[in-house]
Design a protein around this motif. Structure first.
Motif, PDB file in Angstrom:
ATOM      1  N   ILE A 123       1.662   8.840 -15.563  1.00 23.18           N
ATOM      2  CA  ILE A 123       1.804   7.406 -15.811  1.00 23.18           C
ATOM      3  C   ILE A 123       1.563   7.172 -17.305  1.00 23.18           C
ATOM      4  CG2 ILE A 123       0.964   5.111 -15.263  1.00 23.18           C
ATOM      5  CD1 ILE A 123       2.229   6.514 -12.879  1.00 23.18           C
ATOM      6  N   PRO A 124       2.542   6.668 -18.039  1.00 27.88           N
ATOM      7  CA  PRO A 124       2.313   6.410 -19.476  1.00 27.88           C
ATOM      8  C   PRO A 124       1.120   5.492 -19.684  1.00 27.88           C
ATOM      9  CG  PRO A 124       4.638   6.189 -18.916  1.00 27.88           C
ATOM     10  CD  PRO A 124       3.901   6.302 -17.623  1.00 27.88           C
TER      11      PRO A 124
ATOM     12  N   LEU B  74       2.609   0.555  -8.184  1.00 31.25           N
ATOM     13  CA  LEU B  74       3.412   1.757  -7.951  1.00 31.25           C
ATOM     14  C   LEU B  74       4.911   1.510  -7.942  1.00 31.25           C
ATOM     15  CD1 LEU B  74       1.454   4.008  -5.443  1.00 31.25           C
ATOM     16  CD2 LEU B  74       1.593   4.113  -7.917  1.00 31.25           C
ATOM     17  N   PRO B  75       5.393   0.378  -7.408  1.00 31.76           N
ATOM     18  CA  PRO B  75       6.852   0.187  -7.485  1.00 31.76           C
ATOM     19  C   PRO B  75       7.373   0.189  -8.916  1.00 31.76           C
ATOM     20  CG  PRO B  75       5.890  -1.309  -5.879  1.00 31.76           C
ATOM     21  CD  PRO B  75       4.743  -0.665  -6.610  1.00 31.76           C
ATOM     22  N   GLU B  76       6.572  -0.282  -9.866  1.00 30.01           N
ATOM     23  CA  GLU B  76       6.989  -0.305 -11.270  1.00 30.01           C
ATOM     24  C   GLU B  76       6.735   1.032 -11.946  1.00 30.01           C
ATOM     25  OE1 GLU B  76       4.601  -3.449 -12.693  1.00 30.01           O
ATOM     26  OE2 GLU B  76       5.770  -5.034 -11.754  1.00 30.01           O
ATOM     27  N   GLY B  77       5.610   1.674 -11.591  1.00 26.29           N
ATOM     28  CA  GLY B  77       5.311   2.994 -12.142  1.00 26.29           C
ATOM     29  C   GLY B  77       4.906   2.992 -13.595  1.00 26.29           C
TER      30      GLY B  77
ATOM     31  N   PRO C 276      -6.962  10.123 -23.021  1.00 30.98           N
ATOM     32  CA  PRO C 276      -6.912   9.876 -21.571  1.00 30.98           C
ATOM     33  C   PRO C 276      -5.512  10.100 -21.001  1.00 30.98           C
ATOM     34  CG  PRO C 276      -6.844   7.793 -22.735  1.00 30.98           C
ATOM     35  CD  PRO C 276      -6.958   8.866 -23.788  1.00 30.98           C
ATOM     36  N   ARG C 277      -5.499  10.463 -19.706  1.00 29.04           N
ATOM     37  CA  ARG C 277      -4.233  10.710 -19.019  1.00 29.04           C
ATOM     38  C   ARG C 277      -4.367  10.234 -17.581  1.00 29.04           C
ATOM     39  NH1 ARG C 277      -1.851  16.767 -17.745  1.00 29.04           N
ATOM     40  NH2 ARG C 277       0.194  16.159 -16.871  1.00 29.04           N
ATOM     41  N   LEU C 278      -3.300   9.630 -17.042  1.00 27.49           N
ATOM     42  CA  LEU C 278      -3.236   9.218 -15.647  1.00 27.49           C
ATOM     43  C   LEU C 278      -2.077   9.948 -14.976  1.00 27.49           C
ATOM     44  CD1 LEU C 278      -3.734   5.330 -15.876  1.00 27.49           C
ATOM     45  CD2 LEU C 278      -5.403   7.018 -15.077  1.00 27.49           C
ATOM     46  N   THR C 279      -2.354  10.570 -13.821  1.00 25.53           N
ATOM     47  CA  THR C 279      -1.333  11.333 -13.107  1.00 25.53           C
ATOM     48  C   THR C 279      -1.351  10.944 -11.638  1.00 25.53           C
ATOM     49  OG1 THR C 279      -1.706  13.197 -14.606  1.00 25.53           O
ATOM     50  CG2 THR C 279      -0.438  13.635 -12.617  1.00 25.53           C
ATOM     51  N   LEU C 280      -0.176  10.754 -11.074  1.00 21.65           N
ATOM     52  CA  LEU C 280      -0.033  10.436  -9.663  1.00 21.65           C
ATOM     53  C   LEU C 280       0.197  11.716  -8.870  1.00 21.65           C
ATOM     54  CD1 LEU C 280      -0.001   7.729  -8.055  1.00 21.65           C
ATOM     55  CD2 LEU C 280       2.503   7.935  -8.021  1.00 21.65           C
ATOM     56  N   HIS C 281      -0.572  11.878  -7.782  1.00 19.33           N
ATOM     57  CA  HIS C 281      -0.501  13.088  -6.970  1.00 19.33           C
ATOM     58  C   HIS C 281      -0.209  12.747  -5.521  1.00 19.33           C
ATOM     59  CE1 HIS C 281      -2.505  15.918  -9.906  1.00 19.33           C
ATOM     60  NE2 HIS C 281      -2.868  14.752 -10.401  1.00 19.33           N
ATOM     61  N   GLU C 282       0.471  13.670  -4.839  1.00 17.25           N
ATOM     62  CA  GLU C 282       0.521  13.612  -3.389  1.00 17.25           C
ATOM     63  C   GLU C 282      -0.853  13.943  -2.823  1.00 17.25           C
ATOM     64  OE1 GLU C 282       3.479  16.416  -2.198  1.00 17.25           O
ATOM     65  OE2 GLU C 282       5.140  14.994  -2.475  1.00 17.25           O
TER      66      GLU C 282
ATOM     67  N   SER D  69      -3.229  -1.044  -0.592  1.00 12.26           N
ATOM     68  CA  SER D  69      -2.799  -1.682  -1.835  1.00 12.26           C
ATOM     69  C   SER D  69      -1.959  -0.730  -2.676  1.00 12.26           C
ATOM     70  CB  SER D  69      -4.027  -2.129  -2.642  1.00 12.26           C
ATOM     71  OG  SER D  69      -3.632  -2.659  -3.887  1.00 12.26           O
ATOM     72  N   ASP D  70      -0.967  -1.285  -3.354  1.00  9.45           N
ATOM     73  CA  ASP D  70      -0.178  -0.493  -4.303  1.00  9.45           C
ATOM     74  C   ASP D  70      -0.493  -0.894  -5.740  1.00  9.45           C
ATOM     75  OD1 ASP D  70       0.947  -2.999  -4.527  1.00  9.45           O
ATOM     76  OD2 ASP D  70       2.997  -2.378  -4.085  1.00  9.45           O
ATOM     77  N   ARG D  71      -1.574  -1.673  -5.923  1.00  8.58           N
ATOM     78  CA  ARG D  71      -1.933  -2.173  -7.258  1.00  8.58           C
ATOM     79  C   ARG D  71      -3.284  -1.616  -7.701  1.00  8.58           C
ATOM     80  NH1 ARG D  71      -2.559  -8.174  -6.244  1.00  8.58           N
ATOM     81  NH2 ARG D  71      -3.190  -7.372  -4.195  1.00  8.58           N
ATOM     82  N   MET D  72      -3.438  -1.538  -9.020  1.00  2.00           N
ATOM     83  CA  MET D  72      -4.696  -1.089  -9.596  1.00  2.00           C
ATOM     84  C   MET D  72      -4.812  -1.671 -11.006  1.00  2.00           C
ATOM     85  SD  MET D  72      -6.042   1.271 -11.988  1.00  2.00           S
ATOM     86  CE  MET D  72      -4.795   2.536 -12.197  1.00  2.00           C
ATOM     87  N   TRP D  73      -6.041  -2.014 -11.409  1.00  3.13           N
ATOM     88  CA  TRP D  73      -6.294  -2.504 -12.754  1.00  3.13           C
ATOM     89  C   TRP D  73      -7.299  -1.588 -13.457  1.00  3.13           C
ATOM     90  CZ3 TRP D  73      -5.558  -5.639  -8.583  1.00  3.13           C
ATOM     91  CH2 TRP D  73      -4.633  -6.679  -8.714  1.00  3.13           C
TER      92      TRP D  73
END
Length: 738
Positions: free
Chosen positions: A407-408, A448-451, A392-398, A427-431
Motif C-alpha cells: 500500500i503506497p 480496501l476497494p480504493e487500495g 515505514p511500509r504497509l503490506t496487504l496479506h492473505e 470493516s474494509d476501512r482503517m485510519w
C-alpha cells in the motif's frame, strides 16, 4: 538544618556534604570554589554514608528527597532566585525569539487530530485547534465528514484553571456511553466517570483509581472491566456494572505483577488479561471464552481464565486481537525479535499451537497489524506495518501470509505510521496517523476497494495570530540518516536535521531515548523546527536500549548492558564533531525522562564533549531509585541495587554518584515538576545540588521547577514556556544567535 541567605548580595547558603557553602549569584559566573566556601552561622549536617554489599555509598543530599520539609522548600526558593539571577538579558531576548518560533512552528502544523475511533453510528477523535490550551474530545455522527463534530469533553470546561487533564477515554461498543479518566495537577491517580454521549451527562458514580486503567466494555454497555491497585498492593481486574457502588465491584483476577491490563472484543466473547512484572519484560497472557463460561452457568464476573502465553522467562510479549468473521490473531516477539503475526485456532488458543503467517524481513521490524474485510474477494486480509531504517511500509496479506500488494504510504523516507484504528466487525476501512521530521501528524484513511491511503480533510484552522519568528525560512530542513560506529564497533543510526544550505560546524542539539524498548521514531516537533529555523542542527541517535531493531536491540541496552546505550550516545556526539557538523563548544544535549538519564550520564561521563545540557524529569540516583516514585517498577530495565553485581553496574553510571568535585561541567539546566508521581522530583533536586557543589567551570547549574504539572501533558502555554526556556538556554551556551 538551618538554611538561610549568606550576608552580602552575591551569595545564598545551601547544604553541601554536611557543610555550608555559598552559591555566587548576581551576574558573575558560578564557580566551584565559591560553592564550597564555608561560611559562619550555618548548622552542620552529617553526610549519609551507607555500606551496601561491602561498598561505601555516599548520599549527602538525602534530605532533599522529602519535598515537603521546610528546609527543602527554602532550598527550592533559593533555586528559583538563582535561576532568575543567572539568566542574562541576552538569554531573555533569545527566549522571546524562540517563543515566536515555537508559535510559528506549532501554527504551521495546523490542527492536531487523532485517528478516529468508530463505535456504532458515532465517531470519536481528539482535536486541538491553533490557540487551544488543551486537546478536546469530539464526537461526530456517521457521514458528518472528516474532522467535523461536536465537542464532547473539554478539560478547560471541567476545570477553567487548566489543572485538569484528560488522561484516557474509551467509548462503549455501541457508542452510547463513554468512560473517561481525568487527573488534577499532574497527578496520575485519576477519577474515572461514565458519560451518556447523547445527553452529555455523567450517569455513574466516579471510580477513584491509583493508576490510569484499561477499560474493557461489555458488549451490551451494562458495564466494563478495569484495573485497580498500586505499587504497594496487588493489582486486580474488577468488573463494574453501571449504577453499582464501586466499593462492591467483584474481583475477577489479581496478581502481584505490577503491569496489568484487560481487553474484550466487540463480540463479547474473548476476555484477555495481560500481566507483566515490569515494562518490556515479557507478559503472561490469560484468555477466557465468555460464551463457554455462560454455557456452563457462569457470568461476566467469573470467567475461566487460562494461560495461553507466558513470556516472562524469555522476556517475550504477546497481544491477541479479534478481527472480522470471528478471526483471532496474535502479534508477538516470542522466538521472533523483530516480531511476527500468528493466527489462533479458538479450539486451542495456546501459543504453542499458534500458526505464524507473517514475519518481517531481516532488516525490518514489525510495527503494527490489523485485520480488514475485503468486499471484493469477501475474504479477511491482514494489513501489516513494518519499519526498515526508519522507513515505514504497509503490506496487504492473505490469511495464509502470502503478500498481495504494498500500500503506497505518505512520505518518501524516514517517517512514522501509528494509531491504526479499525472499526469493529467486517470493516474494509482503517485510519492511521503519519508524521516525519518535517511533516506534522496527518490522519490518513485506507479503504480496501480504493487500495490507497488518502489524507482526511483537516477541519477549519481558524485565524492565527502568531507572528513569524526571526530568520524564518520557507524552505524545508534537510534530513539525513547517518550511521556511525559505537565504542565496540556496533553501527548506530543517527538522524541529522539541518537548515537548508548549512555549511560547516554550527550549534547543535543532540538527544536519544535508549530505554524500555521505545524507538526514537521520526516525528514532527515544533521544538525541532524552531531550533533548525534559528540556524541550529538537531540530531537524534537511535542508541541501544530502544526498539529501533527489535527486542535484541532493547536487550543490548538494558540491565547489565545499559552502559552500551551511554557509550552509543557519547559516540554520537563525537561523530557530529568528527564530521565537522559541530564542535564541543557548540554542542548541547537535552532529554526528558529516560532521555534525561542519557543526558545526566553524558555530562558526568564525558563533560568535555558538551557546552550545555538540559536534563528534565530524569532518574539520576540509581541506588535509591526503587524507593522513589514508580522506580520499583523498573528493576527489569535498570537492574536492582539489591544484587551486588547489579549494584556495581548501577554505581558505574549513576549520575548522582559520579559527580566529581573540581570538574569543569558544562552549563546545565535541570527542569522538573515540583511533584512528579512517576519519576520522583527528588532525583532532579539531588543531582542539582551535587553538580552545584562540584562544578569548577564557571558555567551555571540551574534548576527550573514547576507547580501544578506532572510527568505527563501540560497546557499549550506551559509547554511553550518550558521549551522556550530550554532552547534559549542551549542557544546562550552554544553560541546560536537569533
Amino acid at each position: 538544618m538551618a538554611h538561610g541567605a549568606c550576608r552580602g548580595r552575591h551569595r545564598l547558603t545551601v547544604s553541601v556534604l554536611g557543610r555550608r557553602a555559598c552559591l555566587v549569584q548576581a551576574r558573575r559566573p558560578l564557580r566551584g570554589r565559591d560553592v564550597r566556601r564555608v561560611s559562619d552561622g550555618c548548622v552542620r549536617r552529617q553526610p549519609i554514608l551507607e555500606r551496601i554489599h561491602g561498598r561505601t555509598v555516599a548520599d549527602p543530599y538525602r534530605w532533599l528527597e522529602n519535598g515537603g520539609t521546610a528546609e527543602c522548600a527554602r532550598w527550592l526558593t533559593e533555586q528559583e532566585r538563582l535561576l532568575v539571577e543567572h539568566t542574562p538579558l541576552s538569554q531573555v531576548r533569545t527566549r522571546a525569539a524562540f517563543r515566536a518560533l515555537l508559535d510559528e512552528s506549532a501554527d504551521g502544523a495546523g490542527v492536531a487530530v487523532s485517528a478516529p475511533v468508530v463505535r456504532g453510528q458515532r465517531t470519536f477523535f481528539v482535536r486541538q485547534r491553533i490557540g487551544q490550551e488543551m486537546p478536546v474530545l469530539v464526537v461526530a455522527v456517521e457521514g458528518a465528514g472528516p474532522g467535523v463534530g461536536n465537542v464532547l469533553l473539554d478539560p478547560l470546561e471541567l476545570d477553567p484553571s487548566g489543572a485538569t487533564s484528560l488522561l484516557a477515554w474509551r467509548p462503549s461498543w455501541t457508542g452510547r456511553l463513554l468512560a473517561f479518566q481525568t487527573a488534577v495537577g499532574g497527578a496520575e491517580s485519576p477519577k474515572l466517570r461514565v458519560l451518556d454521549v447523547a445527553r452529555g451527562r455523567v450517569v455513574d458514580d466516579p471510580l477513584f483509581l491509583n493508576r490510569p486503567t484499561a477499560v474493557a466494555w461489555l458488549p451490551d454497555d451494562s458495564g466494563f472491566y478495569y484495573v485497580t491497585g498500586s505499587p504497594a498492593e496487588p493489582r486486580r481486574v474488577r468488573l463494574h456494572r453501571i449504577g453499582d457502588d464501586p466499593e462492591s465491584d467483584p474481583v475477577v483476577w489479581e496478581t502481584h505483577m505490577r503491569h496489568l491490563s484487560v481487553s474484550l472484543g466487540p463480540e463479547g466473547r474473548w476476555l484477555l488479561v495481560s500481566a507483566a512484572p515490569g515494562a518490556q519484560t515479557g507478559n503472561v497472557l490469560r484468555m477466557a471464552d465468555l460464551r463457554a463460561t455462560a454455557a456452563r452457568g457462569g457470568d461476566y464476573a467469573s470467567p475461566e481464565l487460562v494461560i495461553v502465553h507466558d513470556g516472562t522467562s524469555q522476556g517475550s510479549s504477546a497481544l491477541v486481537k479479534s478481527g472480522p468473521r470471528g478471526l483471532l490473531y496474535a502479534v508477538t516477539d516470542a522466538q521472533a525479535p523483530r516480531g511476527r503475526v500468528c493466527v489462533i485456532d479458538p479450539a486451542d488458543p495456546r501459543s504453542s499451537a499458534w500458526t505464524t503467517v507473517v514475519e518481517p524481513g531481516p532488516d525490518a521490524v514489525l510495527s503494527a497489524c490489523t485485520a480488514l474485510h475485503d468486499p471484493r474477494s469477501r475474504q479477511v486480509r491482514l494489513l501489516v506495518g513494518t519499519v526498515s531504517n526508519g522507513v515505514p511500509r504497509l503490506t496487504l496479506h492473505e490469511m495464509s501470509g502470502r503478500p498481495l500488494t504494498d500500500i503506497p504510504t505518505p512520505g518518501s523516507g524516514p517517517g512514522t505510521i501509528n494509531g491504526l484504528s479499525t472499526p469493529p466487525g467486517d470493516s474494509d476501512r482503517m485510519w492511521f496517523r503519519y508524521t516525519d521530521f518535517t511533516t506534522p501528524p496527518t490522519v490518513y484513511r485506507l479503504a480496501l476497494p480504493e487500495g490507497r491511503c488518502l489524507p482526511e480533510a483537516r477541519p477549519t484552522t481558524g485565524t492565527t495570530t502568531a507572528r513569524p519568528g526571526p530568520r524564518s525560512r520557507r524552505q524545508e530542513p534537510v534530513v539525513r540518516h547517518l550511521t556511525y560506529p559505537s565504542e565496540d564497533g556496533t553501527p548506530i543510526g543517527l538522524y541529522v536535521i539541518s537548515p537548508p544550505g548549512a555549511r560547516g560546524p554550527r550549534p547543535a542539539l543532540l538527544t536519544a531515548y535508549g530505554g524500555f524498548g521505545a524507538s526514537a521514531a521520526p516525528a514532527y516537533s515544533p521544538t525541532i523546527a524552531a531550533w533548525v529555523k534559528a540556524g541550529g542542527i538537531y540530531a537524534v541517535a537511535g542508541v541501544r536500549g530502544g526498539g529501533e531493531q527489535g527486542t535484541t536491540w532493547h536487550a543490548a541496552g538494558r540491565g547489565p548492558n545499559k552502559p552500551h546505550a551511554f557509550a552509543d550516545f557519547a559516540c554520537a556526539a563525537r561523530h557530529l564533531i568528527d564530521q565537522d557538523l559541530t564542535t564541543a563548544p557548540q554542542l548541547a544535549v537535552k532529554g526528558a525522562s529516560h532521555s534525561g538519564l542519557m543526558v545526566a550520564v553524558a555530562i558526568t561521563r564525558n563533560p568535555e564533549l558538551y557546552a550545555a545540557a538540559v536534563c528534565s524529569d530524569a532518574v539520576t540516583d540509581m541506588v535509591r531509585y526503587p524507593q522513589l516514585g514508580l522506580g520499583a517498577w523498573w528493576a527489569n530495565e535498570f537492574g536492582t541495587p539489591d544484587e551486588p553485581d547489579q549494584l556495581d553496574t548501577l554505581l558505574g553510571y549513576s549520575p548522582y554518584h559520579n559527580v566529581r568535585s573540581g570538574v569543569r561541567y558544562p552549563a546545565v539546566l535541570l527542569t522538573s515538576p515540583r511533584t512528579d508521581p512517576r519519576v520522583d522530583a527528588a532525583h532532579m533536586r539531588k543531582f542539582t545540588a551535587a553538580l552545584q557543589h562540584a562544578t569548577d567551570s564557571g558555567k551555571p547549574v540551574l534548576l527550573r521547577t514547576e507547580d501544578g504539572a506532572g510527568h505527563g501533558p501540560r497546557t499549550a502555554t506551559r509547554h511553550a514556556d518550558l521549551h522556550s526556556d530550554v532552547l534559549a538556554f542551549c542557544a546562550q551556551h552554544t553560541g546560536l544567535v537569533l
